[in-house]
Design a protein around this motif. Structure first.
Motif, PDB file in Angstrom:
ATOM      1  N   THR A   1       0.804  -1.135  -0.024  1.00  0.00           N
ATOM      2  CA  THR A   1       0.077  -0.137  -0.089  1.00  0.00           C
ATOM      3  C   THR A   1       0.799   1.090  -0.125  1.00  0.00           C
ATOM      4  OG1 THR A   1      -1.533  -1.102   1.248  1.00  0.00           O
ATOM      5  CG2 THR A   1      -1.947   1.144   1.246  1.00  0.00           C
ATOM      6  N   ILE A   2       1.768   1.211   0.506  1.00  0.00           N
ATOM      7  CA  ILE A   2       2.901   2.319   0.709  1.00  0.00           C
ATOM      8  C   ILE A   2       3.251   2.682  -0.667  1.00  0.00           C
ATOM      9  CG2 ILE A   2       5.229   3.268   1.548  1.00  0.00           C
ATOM     10  CD1 ILE A   2       4.272   2.197   4.400  1.00  0.00           C
ATOM     11  N   ILE A   3       3.928   1.563  -1.217  1.00  0.00           N
ATOM     12  CA  ILE A   3       4.450   1.616  -2.539  1.00  0.00           C
ATOM     13  C   ILE A   3       3.564   2.215  -3.685  1.00  0.00           C
ATOM     14  CG2 ILE A   3       5.442   0.253  -4.314  1.00  0.00           C
ATOM     15  CD1 ILE A   3       6.734  -1.631  -2.247  1.00  0.00           C
ATOM     16  N   GLY A   4       2.360   1.794  -3.608  1.00  0.00           N
ATOM     17  CA  GLY A   4       1.436   2.229  -4.309  1.00  0.00           C
ATOM     18  C   GLY A   4       0.875   3.568  -4.105  1.00  0.00           C
ATOM     19  N   SER A   5       0.737   4.062  -2.867  1.00  0.00           N
ATOM     20  CA  SER A   5       0.291   5.490  -2.751  1.00  0.00           C
ATOM     21  C   SER A   5       1.557   6.401  -3.026  1.00  0.00           C
ATOM     22  CB  SER A   5       0.142   5.434  -0.978  1.00  0.00           C
ATOM     23  OG  SER A   5       1.338   5.445  -0.361  1.00  0.00           O
ATOM     24  N   MET A   6       2.696   5.912  -3.082  1.00  0.00           N
ATOM     25  CA  MET A   6       3.751   6.857  -3.541  1.00  0.00           C
ATOM     26  C   MET A   6       4.101   6.844  -4.994  1.00  0.00           C
ATOM     27  SD  MET A   6       6.974   6.726  -0.488  1.00  0.00           S
ATOM     28  CE  MET A   6       6.913   8.229  -0.716  1.00  0.00           C
ATOM     29  N   ARG A   7       3.194   6.264  -5.789  1.00  0.00           N
ATOM     30  CA  ARG A   7       3.320   6.031  -7.248  1.00  0.00           C
ATOM     31  C   ARG A   7       2.317   6.503  -7.906  1.00  0.00           C
ATOM     32  NH1 ARG A   7       1.800   1.525  -9.703  1.00  0.00           N
ATOM     33  NH2 ARG A   7       1.471  -0.153  -8.385  1.00  0.00           N
ATOM     34  N   VAL A   8       1.226   7.133  -7.082  1.00  0.00           N
ATOM     35  CA  VAL A   8      -0.173   7.509  -7.650  1.00  0.00           C
ATOM     36  C   VAL A   8       0.092   8.619  -8.745  1.00  0.00           C
ATOM     37  CG1 VAL A   8      -0.441   9.184  -5.774  1.00  0.00           C
ATOM     38  CG2 VAL A   8      -2.413   8.405  -7.121  1.00  0.00           C
ATOM     39  N   PHE A   9      -0.519   8.550  -9.915  1.00  0.00           N
ATOM     40  CA  PHE A   9      -0.506   9.520 -10.891  1.00  0.00           C
ATOM     41  C   PHE A   9      -1.949   9.669 -11.436  1.00  0.00           C
ATOM     42  CE2 PHE A   9      -0.168  10.332 -15.568  1.00  0.00           C
ATOM     43  CZ  PHE A   9       0.590  11.582 -15.297  1.00  0.00           C
ATOM     44  N   ASP A  10      -2.714   8.616 -11.508  1.00  0.00           N
ATOM     45  CA  ASP A  10      -3.869   8.976 -12.738  1.00  0.00           C
ATOM     46  C   ASP A  10      -4.772   9.548 -11.944  1.00  0.00           C
ATOM     47  OD1 ASP A  10      -4.211   6.843 -10.777  1.00  0.00           O
ATOM     48  OD2 ASP A  10      -5.240   5.512 -12.235  1.00  0.00           O
ATOM     49  N   THR A  11      -4.948   9.426 -10.633  1.00  0.00           N
ATOM     50  CA  THR A  11      -5.946  10.069  -9.928  1.00  0.00           C
ATOM     51  C   THR A  11      -5.647  11.573  -9.651  1.00  0.00           C
ATOM     52  OG1 THR A  11      -6.192   8.268  -8.412  1.00  0.00           O
ATOM     53  CG2 THR A  11      -6.860  10.253  -7.546  1.00  0.00           C
TER      54      THR A  11
ATOM     55  N   ALA B   1      16.621  12.207 -11.951  1.00  0.00           N
ATOM     56  CA  ALA B   1      16.972  12.514 -10.715  1.00  0.00           C
ATOM     57  C   ALA B   1      15.824  12.445  -9.642  1.00  0.00           C
ATOM     58  CB  ALA B   1      17.688  13.692 -10.625  1.00  0.00           C
ATOM     59  N   LEU B   2      14.917  12.975  -9.979  1.00  0.00           N
ATOM     60  CA  LEU B   2      13.687  12.865  -9.098  1.00  0.00           C
ATOM     61  C   LEU B   2      12.940  11.386  -9.145  1.00  0.00           C
ATOM     62  CD1 LEU B   2      11.369  15.913 -10.569  1.00  0.00           C
ATOM     63  CD2 LEU B   2      12.223  15.624  -8.293  1.00  0.00           C
ATOM     64  N   ALA B   3      13.011  10.689 -10.053  1.00  0.00           N
ATOM     65  CA  ALA B   3      12.697   9.259 -10.058  1.00  0.00           C
ATOM     66  C   ALA B   3      13.756   8.362  -9.242  1.00  0.00           C
ATOM     67  CB  ALA B   3      12.728   8.695 -11.442  1.00  0.00           C
ATOM     68  N   VAL B   4      15.250   8.880  -9.317  1.00  0.00           N
ATOM     69  CA  VAL B   4      15.871   8.084  -8.625  1.00  0.00           C
ATOM     70  C   VAL B   4      15.748   8.171  -6.893  1.00  0.00           C
ATOM     71  CG1 VAL B   4      18.183   7.885  -7.760  1.00  0.00           C
ATOM     72  CG2 VAL B   4      17.812   7.985 -10.261  1.00  0.00           C
ATOM     73  N   VAL B   5      15.442   9.397  -6.576  1.00  0.00           N
ATOM     74  CA  VAL B   5      15.315   9.693  -5.106  1.00  0.00           C
ATOM     75  C   VAL B   5      13.898   8.993  -4.721  1.00  0.00           C
ATOM     76  CG1 VAL B   5      14.358  11.692  -3.903  1.00  0.00           C
ATOM     77  CG2 VAL B   5      16.488  12.096  -5.442  1.00  0.00           C
ATOM     78  N   LEU B   6      12.837   9.062  -5.443  1.00  0.00           N
ATOM     79  CA  LEU B   6      11.765   8.484  -5.178  1.00  0.00           C
ATOM     80  C   LEU B   6      11.814   6.844  -4.943  1.00  0.00           C
ATOM     81  CD1 LEU B   6       8.604   8.411  -4.815  1.00  0.00           C
ATOM     82  CD2 LEU B   6       7.960   8.171  -7.155  1.00  0.00           C
ATOM     83  N   PHE B   7      12.584   6.468  -5.939  1.00  0.00           N
ATOM     84  CA  PHE B   7      13.078   4.889  -5.906  1.00  0.00           C
ATOM     85  C   PHE B   7      13.955   4.484  -4.520  1.00  0.00           C
ATOM     86  CE2 PHE B   7      16.382   1.794  -6.414  1.00  0.00           C
ATOM     87  CZ  PHE B   7      15.647   0.640  -6.717  1.00  0.00           C
ATOM     88  N   LEU B   8      14.655   5.255  -4.095  1.00  0.00           N
ATOM     89  CA  LEU B   8      15.512   5.308  -2.748  1.00  0.00           C
ATOM     90  C   LEU B   8      14.585   5.530  -1.629  1.00  0.00           C
ATOM     91  CD1 LEU B   8      18.779   7.101  -3.909  1.00  0.00           C
ATOM     92  CD2 LEU B   8      18.531   4.736  -3.675  1.00  0.00           C
ATOM     93  N   ILE B   9      13.695   6.419  -1.730  1.00  0.00           N
ATOM     94  CA  ILE B   9      12.608   6.420  -0.473  1.00  0.00           C
ATOM     95  C   ILE B   9      11.968   5.330  -0.396  1.00  0.00           C
ATOM     96  CG2 ILE B   9      10.802   7.992   0.292  1.00  0.00           C
ATOM     97  CD1 ILE B   9      11.959  10.495  -1.049  1.00  0.00           C
ATOM     98  N   VAL B  10      11.315   4.871  -1.451  1.00  0.00           N
ATOM     99  CA  VAL B  10      10.417   3.688  -1.453  1.00  0.00           C
ATOM    100  C   VAL B  10      11.280   2.507  -0.913  1.00  0.00           C
ATOM    101  CG1 VAL B  10       9.084   1.880  -2.609  1.00  0.00           C
ATOM    102  CG2 VAL B  10       8.891   4.462  -3.107  1.00  0.00           C
ATOM    103  N   LEU B  11      12.568   2.221  -1.345  1.00  0.00           N
ATOM    104  CA  LEU B  11      13.466   1.221  -1.155  1.00  0.00           C
ATOM    105  C   LEU B  11      13.609   1.207   0.531  1.00  0.00           C
ATOM    106  CD1 LEU B  11      15.155  -1.400  -1.853  1.00  0.00           C
ATOM    107  CD2 LEU B  11      16.924   0.401  -2.325  1.00  0.00           C
TER     108      LEU B  11
END
Length: 298
Positions: A225-235, A270-280
């Protein structure tokens, strides 16, 4: 002996042949794009003009000075802090209710799971219509019957984020209910019955017996659920477009904005890398701490 070796070799070849399409798809569509994002994050890459220049960590230094990045990060954390607890609490309570075999459970299951199989685009568009401001929106029209003047849900700060959080929770609630129901139905009945005989009441039974038994499932659902909430886009894209005044601009939407509106692919990477590291990092923290809170890990 030679025949046995040939048989093992043949089985190995057949096994690799079966998994080869899946491995090829994983490498082409997951590993290579992931590696490309890390490479692009160290470049000044413009998608519109097709230019690229190696800049090292310059994009990450620019991130530290970008106020919109800080705002999108805070919005992402607020969104996750709203979606995850609501989703977990309601899905677990509904699973316990439905797992008890009470009256009307089939109807309730259908209603809860229906949004899951509904297109996310259609779901967002319908709720954007329902949450229109003034008397045009059905939600506000319903509230007006009780003398309540509804706000402009999607165009006022605070209300916009609350609206997308609630609609997102309702959209994905059914999947977590289904997962929790499987865990509820597989709980050992003799343990629960023994606790009842010993005098355990409803709340004691839940917090001392049922919740520890369900904790491995709770941990798994929390991570997903955390991973899903941090990659929300369509809504976000369809309901608020990041507004009002950037109050719902989460990180995934900001990545899209930089990559496909500003055409700055390097900065977006770079933004995507930061988001990836946060989720990881969040996933690793939950995985490490599971032994302290999971009954089955002790």
């Amino acid at each position: 002996m030679q025949t046995l070796k040939a048989s093992h070799r043949r089985e190995a070849v057949i096994g690799w042949a079966f998994i080869a399409p899946q491995m090829a798809g994983f490498i082409i569509f997951v590993l290579l794009p992931l590696a490309s994002v890390f490479v692009y994050s160290m470049q000044e890459k413009n998608l519109l003009f097709g230019t690229s220049l190696f800049t090292g960590l310059e994009n990450f230094r620019l991130l530290a000075k970008d106020p919109l990045f800080a705002k999108s990060l805070v919005n992402t954390l607020i969104f996750s802090a709203g979606v995850v607890p609501l989703n977990l609490v309601f899905s677990l309570l509904l699973a316990l209710y439905l797992g008890g075999g009470r009256t009307g459970t089939r109807f309730v299951r259908g209603i809860i799971f229906l949004p899951v199989v509904t297109s996310g685009v259609a779901w967002a568009i319908v709720w954007k219509y329902l949450l229109q401001g003034g008397d045009a929106g059905p939600v506000n029209a319903f509230l007006s019957f009780f003398g309540i003047t509804g706000p402009n849900w999607l165009f006022e700060k605070g209300w916009a984020m609350s609206s997308v959080i609630v609609t997102r929770v309702m959209k994905n609630l059914g999947m977590n209910v289904l997962i929790f129901m499987g865990a509820v139905l597989n709980m050992p009945g003799d343990v629960i019955e023994a606790a009842r005989i010993d005098g355990a009441k409803r709340f004691t039974l839940f917090f001392k017996i049922k919740l520890p038994l369900l904790m491995p499932t709770v941990m798994m659902v929390t991570i997903v659920t955390i991973i899903g909430s941090m990659r929300v886009f369509d809504t976000i894209k369809l309901m608020t477009d990041g507004g009002p005044e950037g109050s719902t601009m989460v990180m995934v939407y900001y990545i899209y904005h930089q990559a496909f509106r500003m055409f700055d692919t390097g900065f977006a990477s770079a933004l995507a890398v930061v988001l990836f590291l946060i989720v990881l990092l969040l996933t690793v923290i939950q995985w490490v701490t599971r032994k302290r809170i999971s009954y089955y890990e002790n």
